[in-house]
Design a protein around this motif. Sequence first.
Motif, PDB file in Angstrom:
ATOM      1  N   ASN A  98       0.813  -1.202   0.000  1.00 48.91           N
ATOM      2  CA  ASN A  98       0.000   0.000   0.000  1.00 48.91           C
ATOM      3  C   ASN A  98       0.853   1.261   0.000  1.00 48.91           C
ATOM      4  O   ASN A  98       0.563   2.236  -0.684  1.00 48.91           O
ATOM      5  CB  ASN A  98      -0.911   0.006   1.228  1.00 48.91           C
ATOM      6  CG  ASN A  98      -1.800   1.235   1.298  1.00 48.91           C
ATOM      7  OD1 ASN A  98      -2.795   1.326   0.589  1.00 48.91           O
ATOM      8  ND2 ASN A  98      -1.455   2.202   2.147  1.00 48.91           N
ATOM      9  N   SER A 121      -0.518   2.925  -3.940  1.00 51.22           N
ATOM     10  CA  SER A 121      -1.150   4.201  -3.571  1.00 51.22           C
ATOM     11  C   SER A 121      -0.516   5.397  -4.271  1.00 51.22           C
ATOM     12  O   SER A 121      -0.957   6.535  -4.053  1.00 51.22           O
ATOM     13  CB  SER A 121      -1.065   4.411  -2.056  1.00 51.22           C
ATOM     14  OG  SER A 121       0.293   4.558  -1.647  1.00 51.22           O
ATOM     15  N   TYR A 152      -5.616   2.941  -7.306  1.00 51.39           N
ATOM     16  CA  TYR A 152      -4.972   1.665  -6.992  1.00 51.39           C
ATOM     17  C   TYR A 152      -5.098   0.702  -8.176  1.00 51.39           C
ATOM     18  O   TYR A 152      -4.122   0.036  -8.572  1.00 51.39           O
ATOM     19  CB  TYR A 152      -5.638   1.019  -5.772  1.00 51.39           C
ATOM     20  CG  TYR A 152      -5.258   1.523  -4.408  1.00 51.39           C
ATOM     21  CD1 TYR A 152      -5.063   2.872  -4.158  1.00 51.39           C
ATOM     22  CD2 TYR A 152      -5.111   0.642  -3.352  1.00 51.39           C
ATOM     23  CE1 TYR A 152      -4.736   3.322  -2.886  1.00 51.39           C
ATOM     24  CE2 TYR A 152      -4.781   1.078  -2.074  1.00 51.39           C
ATOM     25  CZ  TYR A 152      -4.608   2.426  -1.847  1.00 51.39           C
ATOM     26  OH  TYR A 152      -4.277   2.865  -0.586  1.00 51.39           O
TER      27      TYR A 152
END
Length: 314
Positions: A98, A121, A152
């Motif tokens: 992430n 991200s 994403y």
Amino acid sequence: MPHLRSRRLTLPLTALTASVLVLGLSACGTSSLATESNSGEKPVVLTTFTVLADIAENVAGDHLEVESITKVGAEIHGYEPTPGDIRRASKADLVLDNGLNLEQWFEQFVNDLDVPHAVVSEGVEELSITADAYAGKPNPRAWMSPLNVQIYAQNMARAFGELDPDHADDYSDRAEAYNGQLQEVQDELASDLSALPQKKRALVTCEGAFSYLARDAELTEKYIWPVNAEAQATPGQITSAIEFVDDNDVPAVFCESTVSPAPMERVVEATDADFGGTLYVDSLSEADGPVPTYLDLIRHDASVITEALTGENS
């Protein structure tokens, strides 16, 4: 936007770490999905947690084998990788994380693994944490906005296309189709929460994990602690939450599925607020649970918040 990165860094050279890496890199007989896939099947994409895995599966389709390092119900921020995790990562073709300081363990996790990875991200408009020691740092839970997850998905499609150029167009098409579903969920969320009167537009949670959802839904966010840590819910933090609930006549408060609701129960005991329900952030549920997919997670959270704050679930 992310491109595949092959990085070889260095883990602390403790005896345990060295033995883990030796075990992981030499375990050719391991019967993991990654090992089997790399024997001539699909390329393996390893994500850091279940939410990313579900998003990635929607973009990957049948071309890639997508796995999650953490299991259902895991708290991702303070996760401690196991020897088995390192074995799996050493056999993966791509690792997705992430970013935004979420996986604090991730740098060490991939340090001695020559495996490409992408940060999904990248390109998201960051919101900053506003309290305590984390003030000024990015709030990592950007996936709590379906609009962000559209980014994403695009990043994943690009990374998958670099990994598997023969199916690059398919990944792009699948990301576009998935983004259409994300937009529908975003529109549903905005419509559901628009019913809340102004005086009830406050979202009080255990952790500050809902900044992006609160922004999208025009809710005032209040939390007990900003980021999950070993020591959380200090007396001062609980008192601050109690005062906010009292001052704003907040009808209901919430807590996340991966942390103890005990601190929020103290807020409920000290105020007129009800416990509105459990929200999901860091982890999906099992297939027969309330949030087996990311789209289910956002719909579930929006429904629980709306019903509790409007009194429809009383």
